[in-house]
Design a protein around this motif. Structure first.
Motif, mmCIF file in Angstrom:
data_model
loop_
_atom_site.group_PDB
_atom_site.id
_atom_site.type_symbol
_atom_site.label_atom_id
_atom_site.label_comp_id
_atom_site.label_asym_id
_atom_site.label_seq_id
_atom_site.Cartn_x
_atom_site.Cartn_y
_atom_site.Cartn_z
ATOM 1 N N THR A 216 -95.144 76.452 56.732
ATOM 2 C CA THR A 216 -95.957 76.743 57.916
ATOM 3 C C THR A 216 -95.338 76.105 59.161
ATOM 4 O O THR A 216 -94.411 75.287 59.061
ATOM 5 N N CYS A 217 -95.854 76.481 60.327
ATOM 6 C CA CYS A 217 -95.444 75.839 61.583
ATOM 7 C C CYS A 217 -95.972 74.404 61.601
ATOM 8 O O CYS A 217 -97.105 74.145 61.195
ATOM 9 N N ILE A 218 -95.156 73.448 62.143
ATOM 10 C CA ILE A 218 -95.560 72.033 62.006
ATOM 11 C C ILE A 218 -95.539 71.237 63.322
ATOM 12 O O ILE A 218 -95.743 70.030 63.306
ATOM 13 N N CYS A 219 -95.319 71.899 64.465
ATOM 14 C CA CYS A 219 -95.290 71.161 65.743
ATOM 15 C C CYS A 219 -96.708 70.963 66.258
ATOM 16 O O CYS A 219 -97.105 71.470 67.327
ATOM 17 N N ALA B 298 -88.817 74.599 61.549
ATOM 18 C CA ALA B 298 -89.019 73.865 60.300
ATOM 19 C C ALA B 298 -89.230 74.795 59.108
ATOM 20 O O ALA B 298 -88.993 74.412 57.969
ATOM 21 N N ARG B 299 -89.676 75.996 59.365
ATOM 22 C CA ARG B 299 -89.877 76.946 58.275
ATOM 23 C C ARG B 299 -88.769 78.006 58.228
ATOM 24 O O ARG B 299 -88.896 79.026 57.551
ATOM 25 N N GLY B 300 -87.705 77.789 59.017
ATOM 26 C CA GLY B 300 -86.560 78.675 58.969
ATOM 27 C C GLY B 300 -86.485 79.692 60.084
ATOM 28 O O GLY B 300 -85.568 80.530 60.102
ATOM 29 N N ASP B 301 -87.429 79.666 61.035
ATOM 30 C CA ASP B 301 -87.373 80.592 62.167
ATOM 31 C C ASP B 301 -86.281 80.164 63.148
ATOM 32 O O ASP B 301 -85.790 79.031 63.110
ATOM 33 N N ASP B 302 -85.924 81.072 64.045
ATOM 34 C CA ASP B 302 -84.848 80.778 65.010
ATOM 35 C C ASP B 302 -85.262 79.788 66.086
ATOM 36 O O ASP B 302 -84.406 79.105 66.664
ATOM 37 N N GLU B 303 -86.542 79.715 66.384
ATOM 38 C CA GLU B 303 -86.997 78.852 67.480
ATOM 39 C C GLU B 303 -88.439 78.428 67.258
ATOM 40 O O GLU B 303 -89.149 79.011 66.436
ATOM 41 N N CYS B 304 -88.852 77.406 67.998
ATOM 42 C CA CYS B 304 -90.242 76.954 67.967
ATOM 43 C C CYS B 304 -90.948 77.603 69.164
ATOM 44 O O CYS B 304 -90.905 77.084 70.289
ATOM 45 N N ALA B 305 -91.557 78.737 68.923
ATOM 46 C CA ALA B 305 -92.216 79.496 69.991
ATOM 47 C C ALA B 305 -93.719 79.289 69.917
ATOM 48 O O ALA B 305 -94.284 79.098 68.841
#
Length: 610
Positions: free
Chosen positions: A123-126, A154-161
């Motif tokens: 999951t997203c963690i920010c 953190a889950r393998g995406d290209d960016e933290c959007a």
């Protein structure tokens, strides 16, 4: 004396990313991901609000104050850069009418720390960053603004959007998550969990007590009727016990009139065949279902004995606005107890049935010296032979071939017996001289009961065919061997029906009896010996041709159609038959005698002609 002190209401403390990362690790491992997420979002929210309060004191417009967030973000070291695109619509008094934004956090410290301790996330963690932005923006705009991270490195995406919306523009699930940040305290959740556990404990104790009462009853030898009374006394819920065709044979807590009304209500909700039979194929072993009817709710569970469903138990509820999840626990235990009862009865029944089978074979072979003694013994076995009864024969085939497997035949006999036991109908049944023969008392609705037995057998033993032949009703045990012959004759004479009474067979079947059958067989075999002595294929071919020709009164055209032969081929066979038998097949006397002999052998089961 002077002291170096500052009177700051909210001191700002500095720490390292590694320290915060360690704190995150402990929180996640101690509280779990979901609770740690709420804690970190609340932590970020409070930092955001603190910074917003500082910015609020500056003589800036609302837009400028909001733009200051990126500077605080960068100075805190949480990210190295921020890219965002914001839509902000203000009212004339500088209050917010609409707000929406999308953006990207560059080099989030939370990604680095989380992956260091936990590796790739699902999951997203920010959470701290999302909480910070939400708190900062909400405080300055005096509106409820919520930021959700939509992709995360953190889950393998290209960016933290992330995406920012006013809370009323989010879906219900996201709004519920927003409320948790402000309304959910861990102590409240612990109290709620305690209440749930307490209710589960009470339910478990009640189910356990219910189960113990049923188990104790079974151990004390209670019959099914007594077990049903125990269920009703404990739960105060009407209970119905039904067979596979949904014929009711036990009920408690409900009248027959009420049952008839509810049966119609139930049938209207269930898939049915064209004949009105309720279909329950989707109800697998050990699986219970809830059927919501218009006037009641019915919880149904199969009764499973040795991996074979033999019936259903149902709880009936008049209320239709209740969650019956907990009641399923009681239903399953009730079904298990009823299954154990039937299993116990089955074990006892097998011993009794073995004794009954031996006794029945004595009757079939007339191995007795005193009729009164045999009648008395049958009375002890719950069958009164002073009353009228039938002798029946159960013919079992698979794809038209008679079943000879004794193990399969025994299973079918057991199923046959258990079904009648459920309906409290006593019988004698045995496999005798390669035939399944039974003694059945003459009762009301005999035809209906036999029809239901066949339905039960067809459902239990798929790909098998079953037919029942019945003798005339008799009341003298000396007539049993002849009645057995009548039941077999019924099946041989009429092969189109699945239940055949001897009374409904032809005159021919009535003429043949135990006294003259051996003489008739001897005469028939002598007269037809030239055909009967041929090889099997040729014998079958010539018998079939002879029967068709005689049955059509010598009509070559009809016989040709019946046998699917050419005219020349048929004429050849007729000539060959006349040579073998040394008879003129067009002679009325010869043709009558031959037809009589063929029908006699068919009725006596000596030959088969399709």
């Amino acid at each position: 004396m002077t002291t170096n002190s500052t009177n700051i209401a909210d001191k700002e403390l500095f720490t390292t990313a590694n320290t915060i990362g360690l704190l995150r690790k402990e929180l996640i491992e101690t509280l779990g991901l979901e609770h740690a997420k709420i804690f970190l979002q609340r932590y970020g929210w409070n930092i955001g609000v603190t910074h917003a309060k500082e910015v609020e004191q500056r003589p800036l417009s609302l837009r400028e104050k909001l733009d200051s967030a990126s500077g605080y973000h960068l100075n805190s070291g949480q990210i190295t850069d921020l890219i965002s695109n914001r839509i902000l619509e203000l009212n004339p008094d500088d209050t917010v009418r609409f707000m929406h934004a999308k953006g990207v956090w560059i080099n989030s410290y939370e990604v680095t720390e989380h992956t260091k301790y936990f590796g790739k996330s699902q999951t997203c963690i920010c959470h701290t960053l999302a909480g910070y932005s939400s708190g900062y923006t909400s405080y300055l705009t005096k509106r409820k603004i919520y930021i959700v991270e939509v992709t995360c490195k953190a889950r393998g995406d290209d960016e933290c959007a992330f995406e920012m919306r006013m809370i009323e523009n989010w879906d219900e699930a996201t709004q519920a998550q927003f409320k948790k940040i402000h309304q959910s305290r861990m102590i409240d959740e612990l109290n709620q969990t305690y209440e749930q556990l307490y209710e589960e404990k009470k339910l478990t104790e009640k189910v356990s007590s219910f189960h113990n009462n049923l188990t104790l009853g079974i151990a004390q030898g209670m019959r099914i009727e007594q077990i049903l009374e125990t269920i009703y006394d404990n739960l105060n819920v009407p209970v119905i016990l039904q067979d596979l065709n949904f014929n009711t044979h036990h009920l408690i807590g409900i009248t027959e009139e009420e049952l008839n009304e509810l049966t119609l209500d139930f049938a209207s909700q269930m898939p049915q065949t064209r004949s009105g039979k309720i279909l329950m194929q989707h109800l697998e072993p050990m699986h219970s279902i809830q059927v919501n009817c218009e006037k009641h709710i019915r919880l149904i569970s199969p009764i499973n004995v040795q991996n074979q469903i033999i019936g259903y138990i149902s709880f009936i509820y008049r209320s239709t606005d209740h969650n019956f999840k907990d009641e399923m626990n009681f239903l399953q235990r009730a079904a298990n107890s009823i299954s154990l009862c039937y299993l116990n009865e089955k074990s006892s029944l097998e011993a009794i049935e073995n004794m009954k089978a031996y006794f029945f074979e004595q009757l079939l072979q007339q191995q007795y010296t005193s009729k009164s003694n045999m009648i008395y013994r049958s009375y002890l076995l719950q069958i009164d032979l002073n009353e009228d009864f039938y002798i029946g024969n159960l013919r079992i085939t698979k794809k038209g071939i008679p079943i000879k497997d004794s193990i399969m035949i025994n299973k079918i006999i057991q199923s046959f017996t258990i079904y009648l036991e459920m309906h409290q109908i006593p019988i004698f049944i045995t496999e005798f001289q390669e035939e399944v023969t039974f003694l059945f008392p003459k009762i009301d609705k005999t035809q209906e009961i036999l029809r239901n037995i066949l339905k039960h057998l067809h459902r239990t033993f798929k790909n098998h065919e079953f037919r029942i032949g019945l003798s005339r009703a008799i009341h003298d045990i000396d007539d049993i061997p002849e009645a057995k012959r009548q039941s077999i004759t019924s099946l041989n004479v009429n092969k189109a029906s699945d239940i055949i009474y001897f009374e409904d067979t032809s005159v021919m079947g009535s003429i043949i009896n135990q006294t003259n059958s051996s003489i008739i067989i001897e005469i028939a075999q002598r007269e037809l010996e030239p055909i009967l002595s041929l090889k099997p294929n040729k014998k079958e071919e010539f018998l079939k041709t002879l029967y068709a020709f005689l049955n059509n009164y010598g009509n070559l055209q009809q016989t040709m159609l019946d046998l699917n032969l050419s005219m020349s081929g048929l004429v050849y066979r007729i000539q060959k038959l006349e040579e073998l038998l040394q008879k003129d097949l067009r002679n009325s006397k010869h043709s009558f005698e031959l037809m009589l002999l063929l029908n006699s052998l068919i009725i006596l089961g000596e030959i088969e002609i399709d």
